[in-house]
Design an enzyme around this catalytic site. Structure first.
Site, mmCIF file in Angstrom:
data_model
loop_
_atom_site.group_PDB
_atom_site.id
_atom_site.type_symbol
_atom_site.label_atom_id
_atom_site.label_comp_id
_atom_site.label_asym_id
_atom_site.label_seq_id
_atom_site.Cartn_x
_atom_site.Cartn_y
_atom_site.Cartn_z
ATOM 1 N N HIS A 34 -42.639 25.592 -10.463
ATOM 2 C CA HIS A 34 -43.183 24.282 -10.096
ATOM 3 C C HIS A 34 -44.649 24.471 -9.722
ATOM 4 O O HIS A 34 -44.952 25.106 -8.716
ATOM 5 C CB HIS A 34 -42.403 23.681 -8.925
ATOM 6 C CG HIS A 34 -40.963 23.408 -9.262
ATOM 7 N ND1 HIS A 34 -40.556 22.237 -9.875
ATOM 8 C CD2 HIS A 34 -39.843 24.155 -9.111
ATOM 9 C CE1 HIS A 34 -39.232 22.279 -10.063
ATOM 10 N NE2 HIS A 34 -38.779 23.427 -9.612
ATOM 11 N N ASP B 67 -37.794 29.788 -9.919
ATOM 12 C CA ASP B 67 -37.728 28.474 -9.253
ATOM 13 C C ASP B 67 -38.785 28.388 -8.144
ATOM 14 O O ASP B 67 -38.524 27.849 -7.060
ATOM 15 C CB ASP B 67 -36.327 28.180 -8.705
ATOM 16 C CG ASP B 67 -36.139 26.690 -8.379
ATOM 17 O OD1 ASP B 67 -37.056 25.890 -8.675
ATOM 18 O OD2 ASP B 67 -35.088 26.328 -7.822
HETATM 19 ZN ZN LIG Z 1 -33.576 22.716 -9.947
#
Ligand SMILES: [Zn+2]
Length: 424
Positions: A62, A305
């Protein structure tokens, strides 16, 4: 410009190399990987005593840009990635606005190029604004350069919409990276449902909140022939289902995250919001199942992640703090410690799961030291250790439960397209 990386132990699983070799780079590309290269070059990088890997590939990052630049930007995230040995990252589309149209995909490519560090490959949203109702313009997104689709942060809640998403994505040869969470079963939950949540008095989500969606989407992938990727599998049941599905020929791949095999729900006992993530830290039995899945090939790859949040957000109390931790800078060392030092994987298998395998799943031009490809290389000292310190973290955010921990394996240098983008 010719660079020679001399005397390192090269581990390049894509080419089955695992021995002392020199790496010759010219104009940003790999020219050859051989023993004892003796040629005139502009720069020699002494790699003796070090390991040389293809640049690592993260298929779950992200970067928070556009919209939440206080947490991370394409620039700060690229620096964090380079420090972690990554030369390619796939960025998730749950930005503000959501990456569900062409111009936003183009913006990400343009900004990554302006930054000029690592390669950034955007995923596009499965549904408009991640609402789970209308499919994004998948053809247009593919045309603009997305490498996969995901509504990450949320599941595609309607089975009907997910069915159509798999059908359309298949037409455009795109895989869907799937955040599996039953929102009813997990409603209001902040950690794994089990003995620890009961003792702490925190609301838990059962492992079934993940596994029921894994089951549904494997069924839909089987029915449609679509390409499915289970993101951040966190519990034994998910691993079992992927193993079974692969055995009967479903096109499903699977990633796990270093925090899910490094820590269990016991870590939540200190109420540190840096132990809060979706899916949550699970039990010791789940950790064993994840490691078995990595060892037998059920789990194809390791992804971070990487989910940056600002200090003030993570200083809120456990129940209201946002989910997610940063991971780009600790991923390699945690994996080395938990998987290679414990003999779950060989070093070569680990490098495969962190470079060639993820590149292959999403058809990225990365993950090997083959002749002629971009010279994306990580130079690593496996014998040294480092301590995770706030002031040395390159990410804009510092939300990691591994703060203060001493870990094995130091990334000494990262090259992307033959350019040194990180040097210790
Ligand atoms: Zn996720």
């Amino acid at each position: 410009m010719r660079i020679l990386i001399k005397g390192g132990h090269v581990v390049d699983p894509a080419n089955k190399i695992d021995e002392l070799r020199d790496v010759l780079i010219q104009d940003g590309r790999i020219v050859k990987v051989q023993k004892n290269i003796k040629e005139a070059v502009d720069e020699i990088i002494n790699a003796s005593g070090k390991h040389v890997f293809p640049g690592l590939v993260d298929v779950h990052t992200h970067l928070r840009q556009p919209g939440q630049e206080g947490k991370e930007t394409i620039e700060s995230g690229s620096r964090a990635a380079a420090k972690g040995g990554f030369t390619s990252v796939c960025c998730m589309p749950n930005t503000k606005p959501v990456i569900d149209e062409r111009s936003l995909v183009q913006m990400i490519y343009a900004e990554a190029e302006r930054v000029g560090l690592i390669k950034v490959f955007p995923f596009g949203a499965v549904t408009k604004n991640l609402e789970g109702k209308l499919l994004s313009e998948i053809g247009e997104l593919k045309d603009a350069g997305v490498v996969a689709l995901s509504d990450d942060g949320r599941p595609v809640y309607s089975s009907k919409v997910m069915r159509h998403a798999l059908e359309y994505a298949k037409m455009f040869d795109l895989r869907i990276s799937d955040h599996c969470q039953d929102l009813d079963l997990s409603e209001g939950a902040v950690m794994h449902e089990g003995v620890v949540s009961t003792e702490l008095g925190l609301k838990g989500m059962p492992a079934a909140s993940e596994t029921v969606m894994v089951a549904r989407d494997i069924e839909l992938a089987e029915m449609t022939g679509g390409k499915l990727h289970i993101a951040h599998a966190s519990c034994a049941g998910s691993i079992w289902q992927v193993r079974e599905a692969k055995a009967r020929g479903v096109d499903v791949t699977c990633e796990v995250c270093p925090h899910h095999f490094s820590l269990s729900h016991e870590a939540v006992r200190n109420y540190d919001p840096c132990t809060k993530m979706y899916p949550p830290l699970r039990t010791q039995e789940d950790i064993i199942a994840i490691k078995e899945g990595l060892a037998d090939g059920t789990v194809d790859c390791i992804a971070t992640d990487h989910a940056p949040h600002t200090q003030w957000e993570k200083e809120m109390e456990y129940n209201v703090a946002p989910c997610g931790i940063i991971g780009l800078e600790t991923a390699f060392s945690l994996s080395l410690k938990e998987l290679v030092h414990t003999k779950i994987l060989t070093l070569s298998q680990l490098i495969d799961k962190m470079s060639s395998a993820p590149a292959k799943i999403f058809a990225l031009p990365a993950g090997s030291l083959s002749e002629g490809v971009d010279a994306d290389v990580a130079l690593v000292d496996l014998e040294s250790e480092w301590t995770v310190k706030e002031e040395e973290i390159h990410s804009k955010s510092k939300n990691t439960p591994f703060m203060g921990m001493t870990l094995p394996g130091v990334i000494e240098m990262t090259l992307c397209r033959g350019k040194i983008v990180y040097r210790k």
